[in-house]
Motif scaffolding. Structure first.
Motif, mmCIF file in Angstrom:
data_model
loop_
_atom_site.group_PDB
_atom_site.id
_atom_site.type_symbol
_atom_site.label_atom_id
_atom_site.label_comp_id
_atom_site.label_asym_id
_atom_site.label_seq_id
_atom_site.Cartn_x
_atom_site.Cartn_y
_atom_site.Cartn_z
ATOM 1 N N SER A 10 0.826 -1.220 0.000
ATOM 2 C CA SER A 10 0.000 0.000 0.000
ATOM 3 C C SER A 10 0.857 1.266 0.000
ATOM 4 O O SER A 10 1.822 1.392 0.765
ATOM 5 N N VAL A 11 0.486 2.186 -0.871
ATOM 6 C CA VAL A 11 1.192 3.467 -0.984
ATOM 7 C C VAL A 11 1.212 4.212 0.354
ATOM 8 O O VAL A 11 2.257 4.677 0.817
ATOM 9 N N TYR A 12 0.047 4.329 0.966
ATOM 10 C CA TYR A 12 -0.016 5.125 2.193
ATOM 11 C C TYR A 12 0.676 4.435 3.359
ATOM 12 O O TYR A 12 1.287 5.100 4.207
ATOM 13 N N ILE A 34 -7.367 -5.057 4.052
ATOM 14 C CA ILE A 34 -8.623 -4.320 3.862
ATOM 15 C C ILE A 34 -9.241 -4.606 2.499
ATOM 16 O O ILE A 34 -10.392 -4.264 2.253
ATOM 17 N N PHE A 35 -8.444 -5.202 1.595
ATOM 18 C CA PHE A 35 -8.952 -5.476 0.246
ATOM 19 C C PHE A 35 -9.567 -6.878 0.111
ATOM 20 O O PHE A 35 -9.931 -7.289 -0.982
ATOM 21 N N THR A 52 -9.533 2.609 5.927
ATOM 22 C CA THR A 52 -8.323 2.886 5.133
ATOM 23 C C THR A 52 -7.080 2.467 5.923
ATOM 24 O O THR A 52 -7.103 2.391 7.158
ATOM 25 N N ILE A 53 -6.013 2.221 5.192
ATOM 26 C CA ILE A 53 -4.730 1.953 5.834
ATOM 27 C C ILE A 53 -3.748 3.048 5.439
ATOM 28 O O ILE A 53 -3.893 3.627 4.342
ATOM 29 N N GLU A 65 -5.167 8.287 9.328
ATOM 30 C CA GLU A 65 -4.912 9.414 8.419
ATOM 31 C C GLU A 65 -3.394 9.651 8.354
ATOM 32 O O GLU A 65 -2.760 10.094 9.318
ATOM 33 N N THR A 66 -2.856 9.350 7.184
ATOM 34 C CA THR A 66 -1.402 9.284 7.019
ATOM 35 C C THR A 66 -0.689 10.608 7.319
ATOM 36 O O THR A 66 0.371 10.606 7.951
ATOM 37 N N TYR A 105 -3.057 10.764 -5.899
ATOM 38 C CA TYR A 105 -3.117 9.341 -5.539
ATOM 39 C C TYR A 105 -4.084 8.549 -6.410
ATOM 40 O O TYR A 105 -3.704 7.535 -7.003
HETATM 41 N N1 LIG Z 1 -6.943 9.523 3.743
HETATM 42 C C1 LIG Z 1 -6.279 8.253 3.971
HETATM 43 C C2 LIG Z 1 -6.093 7.560 2.652
HETATM 44 C C3 LIG Z 1 -5.334 6.270 2.770
HETATM 45 C C4 LIG Z 1 -5.675 5.337 1.623
HETATM 46 O O1 LIG Z 1 -6.404 5.685 0.692
HETATM 47 N N2 LIG Z 1 -5.120 4.144 1.707
HETATM 48 C C5 LIG Z 1 -5.499 3.148 0.729
HETATM 49 C C6 LIG Z 1 -4.443 2.097 0.569
HETATM 50 S S1 LIG Z 1 -2.939 2.763 -0.087
HETATM 51 C C7 LIG Z 1 -6.756 2.501 1.225
HETATM 52 O O2 LIG Z 1 -6.901 2.283 2.401
HETATM 53 N N3 LIG Z 1 -7.712 2.226 0.305
HETATM 54 C C8 LIG Z 1 -8.909 1.552 0.626
HETATM 55 C C9 LIG Z 1 -10.107 2.441 0.607
HETATM 56 O O3 LIG Z 1 -10.001 3.634 0.297
HETATM 57 O O4 LIG Z 1 -11.185 1.933 0.923
HETATM 58 C C10 LIG Z 1 -4.936 8.481 4.640
HETATM 59 O O5 LIG Z 1 -4.354 9.536 4.428
HETATM 60 O O6 LIG Z 1 -4.486 7.614 5.389
#
Ligand SMILES: N[C@@H](CCC(=O)N[C@@H](CS)C(=O)NCC(=O)O)C(=O)O
Length: 218
Positions: A10-12, A34-35, A52-53, A65-66, A105
Motif C-alpha cells: 500500500s502506498v499510504y 482491507i482489500f 483505510t490503511i 490518516e497518514t 493518488y
Molecule cells: N486519507 C487516507 C487515505 C489512505 C488510503 O487511501 N489508503 C489506501 C491504501 S494505499 C486505502 O486504504 N484504500 C482503501 C479504501 O479507500 O477503501 C490516509 O491519508 O491515510
C-alpha cells in the motif's frame, strides 16, 4: 511499542513506514487485508470506520490518516526533523502533501498503475478511457511538483521532508507504467529527485517488491 497496521504493497502504508525508517523508530508492521472480498476486518473498522490503511498504534494511542501519522512520528521521536522550521517551506511541504492526497493518488495509482500493471498483469481488460482521463491531471501534478520544488534538492527545501515521503511511493508505482516513465522523462529535475529518493535506506527498507528497488532499477 509502535505498531503500524497496513499492507506492504500500500502506498499510504509505505509513506508512514518511510517516516518511521527516516526517524530510526523500531516498529512492527501488522498486515491488515482491507482489500479482502469480505472487506476490512471488523476489529479494524472498530478503530478506523473508514477502513483505510495505515493506522498507527503507539501504546494505547491510536491514529489513522497518514498525514497526521507522519507528523506525529516526526514530532514524537528524536532524530532528523522531517518538517522545515521556516514557515514558508513548511507551508510548501503541506501544500505538496495536499496536492498528492487530493489530485494525485487516485489517478496515478488506481487509474494508471492498477489498470496498466495489476489489471493487465492478471489478464484483465484495461480500461483505456480511465487511463487516458487521468493523464492531463497527472501532467499538471508533475508540472506543479517541478515548479514548486524550485531549485531545491528535495520537494520542499534542501533537506528531506514529509512531502518527499508522501510523493515517492505514488511516483514509484507510476514509473512502472509506460505513461509514468515517459511523463517523468520530461521533468529531468524530478527524475533526478526520484533517483536520489530511491537510494535512501528508507526507500530500500520499505520496497513494495520482494527484491529491493535498487536491484529492479527504473
Ligand atoms: N486519507 C487516507 C487515505 C489512505 C488510503 O487511501 N489508503 C489506501 C491504501 S494505499 C486505502 O486504504 N484504500 C482503501 C479504501 O479507500 O477503501 C490516509 O491519508 O491515510
Amino acid at each position: 511499542m509502535i505498531k503500524l497496521l497496513g499492507l506492504r504493497i500500500s502506498v499510504y502504508t509505505r509513506i508512514a513506514r518511510m517516516a518511521l525508517e527516516e526517524k530510526n523508530v523500531e516498529y512492527e508492521l501488522e498486515e491488515v487485508d482491507i482489500f479482502a472480498d469480505s472487506g476490512p476486518p471488523d476489529e479494524y473498522l472498530a478503530h478506523n470506520p473508514f477502513g483505510t490503511i495505515p493506522s498507527l498504534m503507539h501504546g494505547d494511542f491510536y491514529l489513522y490518516e497518514t498525514a497526521a501519522i507522519t507528523r506525529y512520528i516526526d514530532e514524537t521521536f528524536p532524530g532528523v526533523a522531517l518538517q522545515p522550521s521556516v514557515s514558508s517551506r513548511r507551508a510548501r511541504m503541506n501544500q505538496i502533501i495536499g496536492i498528492l492526497d487530493a489530485y494525485t493518488y487516485r489517478p496515478m495509482v488506481w487509474d494508471v498503475y492498477v489498470q496498466r500493471i495489476v489489471v493487465a498483469g492478471s489478464g484483465g481488460r484495461v480500461d483505456e478511457d480511465l487511463v487516458a482521463s487521468a493523464i492531463p491531471t497527472l501532467q499538471e501534478v508533475l508540472r506543479q511538483l517541478d515548479l514548486l520544488r524550485e531549485n531545491y534538492e528535495f520537494l520542499a527545501g534542501d533537506s528531506i521532508s514529509l512531502a518527499d515521503l508522501h510523493a515517492y511511493p505514488m511516483l514509484r508505482y507510476f514509473i512502472e507504467t509506460p505513461e509514468g516513465t515517459a511523463m517523468l522523462a520530461s521533468f529531468p529535475g524530478l527524475q533526478k529527485w526520484m533517483q536520489q529518493m530511491q537510494q535512501r535506506l528508507s526507500a530500500r527498507a520499505t520496497s513494495f517488491h520482494s527484491t529491493t528497488e535498487a536491484e529492479n532499477g527504473f
